[in-house]
Design a protein around this motif. Structure first.
Motif: not given
Length: 126
Positions: A20-45
């Motif tokens: 999870y920390p790697h996912y978060l770092t990856k998306v935040e480095k590219k200007g995306r947010t933790k909320a967007e990451l959680h939205h994607v994870i929530s959609w899938l799971t």
């Protein structure tokens, strides 16, 4: 596409908390947010914020993580190559599910629009 039994076992025993920390770092480095990451994870799971945090806190393996998940009915629409594997051709269900998640995170980090990541347009055609 066949993965090796060793690869599948490694995926099953890896903890979501370790990745999870790697996912978060990856998306935040590219200007995306933790909320967007959680939205994607929530959609899938189907997991909400509280459930995600519980899984992280208990250091759930990916085997347990996906056993508890309610995989989105359109997860099969996730296609493409991630980590050298074409996700739609992976034979082992758990390994395929982990790679689905990897692919969604990768798409988020690459700046794709959320409706494309969540396969919104494809949903209407299925």
């Amino acid at each position: 596409m066949n993965t090796t039994p060793e690869h599948d076992a490694r995926m099953a025993n890896m903890t979501f908390a370790s990745v999870y920390p790697h996912y978060l770092t990856k998306v935040e480095k590219k200007g995306r947010t933790k909320a967007e990451l959680h939205h994607v994870i929530s959609w899938l799971t189907g997991f909400d914020e509280e459930q995600l945090q519980e899984l992280i806190d208990e250091k759930a393996t990916f085997a347990d993580f996906f056993k508890r998940a309610n995989l989105h009915p359109n997860a099969h629409l996730i296609t493409g190559v991630i980590c050298g594997y074409r996700v739609e051709q992976i034979q082992t269900p758990l390994t395929q599910q982990v790679r689905y998640l990897d692919k969604l995170v990768d798409e988020l980090a690459k700046g794709k629009k959320m409706e494309k990541i969540l396969r919104a347009a494809q949903q209407q055609n299925t």
